[in-house]
Motif scaffolding. Sequence first.
Motif, PDB file in Angstrom:
ATOM      1  N   LEU A 153      38.426  50.850  30.097  1.00  0.00           N
ATOM      2  CA  LEU A 153      38.461  49.984  28.924  1.00  0.00           C
ATOM      3  C   LEU A 153      37.063  49.446  28.652  1.00  0.00           C
ATOM      4  CD1 LEU A 153      41.698  47.861  29.529  1.00  0.00           C
ATOM      5  CD2 LEU A 153      41.449  49.882  28.102  1.00  0.00           C
ATOM      6  N   PRO A 155      34.334  46.837  28.078  1.00  0.00           N
ATOM      7  CA  PRO A 155      34.292  45.423  28.497  1.00  0.00           C
ATOM      8  C   PRO A 155      34.379  44.441  27.336  1.00  0.00           C
ATOM      9  CG  PRO A 155      32.171  46.535  28.842  1.00  0.00           C
ATOM     10  CD  PRO A 155      33.176  47.589  28.561  1.00  0.00           C
ATOM     11  N   VAL A 158      38.061  43.965  26.532  1.00  0.00           N
ATOM     12  CA  VAL A 158      38.655  43.070  27.527  1.00  0.00           C
ATOM     13  C   VAL A 158      38.274  41.622  27.223  1.00  0.00           C
ATOM     14  CG1 VAL A 158      38.709  42.465  29.980  1.00  0.00           C
ATOM     15  CG2 VAL A 158      38.667  44.880  29.290  1.00  0.00           C
ATOM     16  N   ARG A 159      37.003  41.422  26.883  1.00  0.00           N
ATOM     17  CA  ARG A 159      36.498  40.065  26.623  1.00  0.00           C
ATOM     18  C   ARG A 159      37.123  39.451  25.381  1.00  0.00           C
ATOM     19  NH1 ARG A 159      30.253  38.920  24.797  1.00  0.00           N
ATOM     20  NH2 ARG A 159      30.515  36.723  24.192  1.00  0.00           N
ATOM     21  N   ARG A 162      40.698  38.421  25.990  1.00  0.00           N
ATOM     22  CA  ARG A 162      40.788  37.264  26.882  1.00  0.00           C
ATOM     23  C   ARG A 162      40.339  35.974  26.197  1.00  0.00           C
ATOM     24  NH1 ARG A 162      36.885  38.448  30.648  1.00  0.00           N
ATOM     25  NH2 ARG A 162      35.439  37.238  29.370  1.00  0.00           N
ATOM     26  N   ASP A 168      44.741  38.659  29.238  1.00  0.00           N
ATOM     27  CA  ASP A 168      43.860  39.187  30.278  1.00  0.00           C
ATOM     28  C   ASP A 168      44.354  40.579  30.671  1.00  0.00           C
ATOM     29  OD1 ASP A 168      42.148  39.698  32.333  1.00  0.00           O
ATOM     30  OD2 ASP A 168      42.562  37.876  33.454  1.00  0.00           O
ATOM     31  N   VAL A 169      43.919  41.592  29.937  1.00  0.00           N
ATOM     32  CA  VAL A 169      44.385  42.950  30.215  1.00  0.00           C
ATOM     33  C   VAL A 169      43.823  43.482  31.519  1.00  0.00           C
ATOM     34  CG1 VAL A 169      44.804  43.585  27.816  1.00  0.00           C
ATOM     35  CG2 VAL A 169      42.527  43.901  28.790  1.00  0.00           C
ATOM     36  N   ALA A 170      42.706  42.936  31.951  1.00  0.00           N
ATOM     37  CA  ALA A 170      42.089  43.432  33.182  1.00  0.00           C
ATOM     38  C   ALA A 170      42.941  43.126  34.401  1.00  0.00           C
ATOM     39  CB  ALA A 170      40.696  42.838  33.359  1.00  0.00           C
TER      40      ALA A 170
END
Length: 258
Positions: A153, A155, A158-159, A162, A168-170
């Motif tokens: 993914l 970053p 992801v950020r 979030r 928070d997919v991470a």
Amino acid sequence: MVPPSHTAPPFVRLAAHPLRWQLLTALARSDLRVRELVSLLAQPQNLVSYHLRLLRDGGLVTATRSSFDGRDSYYHLDLDSCAHALAGTGAALHPALQLGSTPPAPPVHPPRTVLFVCTGNSARSPIAEAQLRRLTAGHVQVTSAGTRPRPQLHPHAVRVLRDHFGVDVASRHPRHPRHLDTLTGRRFDYVITLCDKAREVCPDFGNPAGQLHWSIPDPAAAGTRDDYPAFLQVAADIDTRVRHLLPVLATDPQETKP
């Protein structure tokens, strides 16, 4: 006594024309190119282009250059602008007709199944997957895949999920981008491509009526370190489109097309 107005609101003047109404309803379902609208409506290209220009000038329709073929463009119905225009139209007729916001559509059973597809499955499609899962509290079975998945993914994706949407997919859904081939044989109520390139190669999964397209540019296309604003813009666009998808998912896909 207040005299009646002799001029209809702009939305009424635009949407009342039969061909423009056909264009609006076609684009309400999926982003389309001019030649697809010409074929769908069986009208001359110059006539379709003329009325599309009027709808664009009226702020109801937008156009984006295709990332698959830069000589082509996809047309998109701006549903937020339509909602504002409709609200103003109702208020112009009578204050009691002022439209308010509607709550999200209730979940249905059995749950709808939705597949989001882009090229890399590293930004646009996982953002859409996360947003639809968040807004439906898991009541829709949603997944995403890519025609040429990236190693991980992005970053920035992801950020943005979030920091701006609280997802928070991470940590909650740790996975590598998924290849579209891994879903061969599956059937989905709706398959939504978010990438012009992916649209050209995406199969219909046995349900062509549920095949939709959202022409959204790749936020990572610039390949620079300071492209985070592009991810913010794309995520906001996807969030709007997903919200407008919710009432569609509350209908029977066999009876009502989006």
